[in-house]
Design a protein around this motif. Structure first.
Motif, PDB file in Angstrom:
ATOM      1  N   VAL A  68      48.542  -2.466   1.064  1.00 13.44           N
ATOM      2  CA  VAL A  68      49.225  -1.491   0.225  1.00 13.44           C
ATOM      3  C   VAL A  68      50.002  -2.212  -0.861  1.00 13.44           C
ATOM      4  O   VAL A  68      50.491  -3.321  -0.594  1.00 13.44           O
ATOM      5  N   PRO A  69      50.188  -1.726  -2.075  1.00 17.84           N
ATOM      6  CA  PRO A  69      49.627  -0.487  -2.623  1.00 17.84           C
ATOM      7  C   PRO A  69      48.281  -0.725  -3.299  1.00 17.84           C
ATOM      8  O   PRO A  69      47.943  -1.865  -3.612  1.00 17.84           O
ATOM      9  N   THR A 124      48.172  -0.433  -8.139  1.00 20.17           N
ATOM     10  CA  THR A 124      48.409  -1.495  -9.107  1.00 20.17           C
ATOM     11  C   THR A 124      47.210  -2.432  -9.175  1.00 20.17           C
ATOM     12  O   THR A 124      47.278  -3.474  -9.811  1.00 20.17           O
ATOM     13  N   LYS A 125      46.116  -2.089  -8.480  1.00 27.66           N
ATOM     14  CA  LYS A 125      44.970  -2.996  -8.407  1.00 27.66           C
ATOM     15  C   LYS A 125      43.777  -2.500  -9.215  1.00 27.66           C
ATOM     16  O   LYS A 125      43.765  -1.375  -9.687  1.00 27.66           O
ATOM     17  N   PRO A 133      54.969   4.254 -11.954  1.00 22.37           N
ATOM     18  CA  PRO A 133      54.825   3.233 -10.911  1.00 22.37           C
ATOM     19  C   PRO A 133      56.034   3.063  -9.988  1.00 22.37           C
ATOM     20  O   PRO A 133      55.875   2.579  -8.871  1.00 22.37           O
ATOM     21  N   LEU A 134      57.208   3.479 -10.408  1.00 22.66           N
ATOM     22  CA  LEU A 134      58.370   3.291  -9.525  1.00 22.66           C
ATOM     23  C   LEU A 134      58.506   4.383  -8.464  1.00 22.66           C
ATOM     24  O   LEU A 134      59.280   4.238  -7.520  1.00 22.66           O
ATOM     25  N   PRO A 178      57.486   3.007  -4.690  1.00 19.36           N
ATOM     26  CA  PRO A 178      58.544   2.274  -3.979  1.00 19.36           C
ATOM     27  C   PRO A 178      59.796   3.108  -3.725  1.00 19.36           C
ATOM     28  O   PRO A 178      60.445   2.931  -2.687  1.00 19.36           O
ATOM     29  N   LEU A 179      60.151   4.019  -4.610  1.00 15.38           N
ATOM     30  CA  LEU A 179      61.320   4.878  -4.355  1.00 15.38           C
ATOM     31  C   LEU A 179      61.069   5.778  -3.142  1.00 15.38           C
ATOM     32  O   LEU A 179      61.957   5.952  -2.298  1.00 15.38           O
ATOM     33  N   GLU A 206      61.214   3.642  -0.063  1.00 14.97           N
ATOM     34  CA  GLU A 206      62.613   3.262   0.210  1.00 14.97           C
ATOM     35  C   GLU A 206      63.405   4.452   0.768  1.00 14.97           C
ATOM     36  O   GLU A 206      64.495   4.271   1.303  1.00 14.97           O
ATOM     37  N   ALA A 240      69.674   7.162  -9.040  1.00 16.17           N
ATOM     38  CA  ALA A 240      68.712   6.304  -9.742  1.00 16.17           C
ATOM     39  C   ALA A 240      67.338   6.972  -9.804  1.00 16.17           C
ATOM     40  O   ALA A 240      66.648   6.908 -10.832  1.00 16.17           O
ATOM     41  N   LEU A 298      67.434   9.557 -12.476  1.00 19.32           N
ATOM     42  CA  LEU A 298      67.422   8.921 -13.802  1.00 19.32           C
ATOM     43  C   LEU A 298      66.009   8.458 -14.169  1.00 19.32           C
ATOM     44  O   LEU A 298      65.537   8.643 -15.303  1.00 19.32           O
ATOM     45  N   ILE A 299      65.331   7.857 -13.200  1.00 17.50           N
ATOM     46  CA  ILE A 299      63.971   7.371 -13.429  1.00 17.50           C
ATOM     47  C   ILE A 299      63.030   8.558 -13.664  1.00 17.50           C
ATOM     48  O   ILE A 299      62.200   8.547 -14.577  1.00 17.50           O
ATOM     49  N   GLU A 329      63.424   9.937 -17.106  1.00 15.46           N
ATOM     50  CA  GLU A 329      62.747   9.128 -18.130  1.00 15.46           C
ATOM     51  C   GLU A 329      61.231   9.329 -18.087  1.00 15.46           C
ATOM     52  O   GLU A 329      60.595   9.566 -19.106  1.00 15.46           O
ATOM     53  N   TYR A 330      60.649   9.224 -16.905  1.00 16.89           N
ATOM     54  CA  TYR A 330      59.192   9.391 -16.778  1.00 16.89           C
ATOM     55  C   TYR A 330      58.735  10.780 -17.261  1.00 16.89           C
ATOM     56  O   TYR A 330      57.649  10.932 -17.818  1.00 16.89           O
TER      57      TYR A 330
END
Lengths: 276, 276
Positions: free
Chosen positions: A44-45, A48-49, A149-150, A153-154, A157, A164, A167-168, A171-172
């Motif tokens: 994983v992940p 991104t590949k 992409p974030l 992981p968010l 997590e 945060a 906020l992300i 923006e996205y």
């Protein structure tokens, strides 16, 4: 060759935990079906590949499920669905259900103003999988795609309600809001975990499309059509296999499915990579 | 067996791009040395995976470098350094340099109040690699460790000066600041990419320790001691190999090393996994 029976399980695979959002939908929509899940947590992940790498991993994952005698495969990963569906369908006789088409169909049904947004991993967005499918359904649609992409992981997590994350997301999703999309496809099976904050940022009037829900209804149609719908009166079992960290997977799976999860086994990644 | 010569390259490996921060240090400290780099971009990241899986991947990565006739291996990944150093050192005759010990030594030299902070991936922090090493050097040190899993994706996304990054850093580093650490080890080779925002959040008076810098001096000591220091008057070459997405790697490598990067080759992941 093995005998295909109604009681054979449905196979579901994903790069990791995201596919659990799809298992949850199948559990609630088809509660008497058995499920064998494979999460490729050792690699994983996937988002991104490259397409070649994702396709190779996907074939190995699907081969693992086929060895478990599944009657149908659900590709519970949008990245794999965006690149490897043709290869997978060509290889197997059993039905292979991806995320893209069901999600696109639901979005077309839901939109009123014809402006549809799509969010997903870099791979899914770069492959233009959803916009191609949506344009096939209706050329006049206006489609806005954005890689986030974030978000994976968010979600992993567990920051589902964090400043945060908000906020992300702001923006996205800024351009989506400015362009006035009325329907937003969550084009990654992790994203339903962040649905609340995404809904809050987009506003109540925007419809979020969870491809997993849409795919569950397609699974039902396929099984019914082939006479393979389980007719048991009992709740089905869920068997989980992961290529790494079964303990962490259990923790997330239980939080996520809202029930005790007993059957989690680790499969050696050497065994998976040997499944050519 | 091959003939070991001063002109043989130094081998450097990492799960992906993080190790480039170490290449940069070696380039500037030992400019006439040749480097062969392997980034395992088909299986990145390592920091969320188990010790067994990370060790297996690390052995395959190191085997690849050994086949390139390297005279020394730098494990430019804190996660690998925190779990696989013994296995790697047992397996090879050439020196294997990790990140943990050099970073710990530098931190002990830098601290005045004896309060040292360590940030890294889940794997590195769970393994208590730095605190064990630091306590060996000085039992009286007070060590505070904290996993910062969102820093790697933020660095890879290039959000080095973003409000969300600052917010996340403030949350991760809150206890470090409250406890008054005067020295902070960047225990992941990605983190130097975020050094500015980390420094800003921690305050000017806190010393940041970049293990890559510390490791470069140890590399010099080893090579010198074995009579293997390159004596060429020319700048060394850097050869890069990755298991996926060489194009994306080039983009990041050039931004990162501040120079044109020509020699990037893709190695098939099947070849790497076959290197038992």
């Amino acid at each position: 060759m093995y005998f295909m029976d109604r009681s054979n399980p449905i196979g579901v695979f994903d790069s990791g935990i995201g596919g659990l959002t799809v298992v949850k939908r199948i559990n609630s929509f088809l509660p008497n079906e058995n499920i064998v899940y494979f999460g490729d947590t050792a690699r994983v992940p996937y988002g991104t590949k490259s397409n070649e790498t994702v396709t190779e991993y996907a074939l190995q994952d699907a081969n693992f499920l086929v060895k478990k005698n599944v009657k149908l495969i659900v590709v519970a990963c949008n990245t794999v669905s965006s690149v490897a569906m043709d290869v997978l369908r060509k290889k197997y006789d059993i039905p292979v259900i991806g995320m893209i088409k069901p999600g696109a169909l639901s979005a077309v049904e839901a939109t009123k103003n014809g402006k549809i947004g799509v969010i997903g991993t870099n791979a899914t967005i770069n492959n233009k999988a959803y916009s191609t499918e949506l344009k096939k359904l209706d050329k006049k649609l206006s489609v806005l795609e954005k890689a986030c992409p974030l978000f994976v992981p968010l979600a992993e997590e567990g920051w589902t309600d964090h400043k945060a994350t908000r906020l992300i997301a702001q923006e996205y999703l800024l351009e989506m809001r400015e362009q006035g999309v009325d329907t937003l496809i969550l084009g990654c099976t992790h994203y339903p975990i962040l649905a609340d904050v995404i809904q809050e940022v987009m506003g109540r009037s925007v419809t979020l499309i969870d491809s997993g829900t849409a795919a569950s209804t397609i699974v039902e149609t396929h099984l019914h059509g082939k006479g393979l719908r389980n007719i048991s009166n009992h709740l089905g079992f869920d068997d989980f296999y992961v290529s790494d960290l079964p303990g962490k997977f259990r923790e997330i799976a239980e939080r996520f499915l809202g029930k005790k999860v007993e059957n989690i086994s680790k499969v050696d990644i050497d065994y998976i990579t040997g499944l050519k």
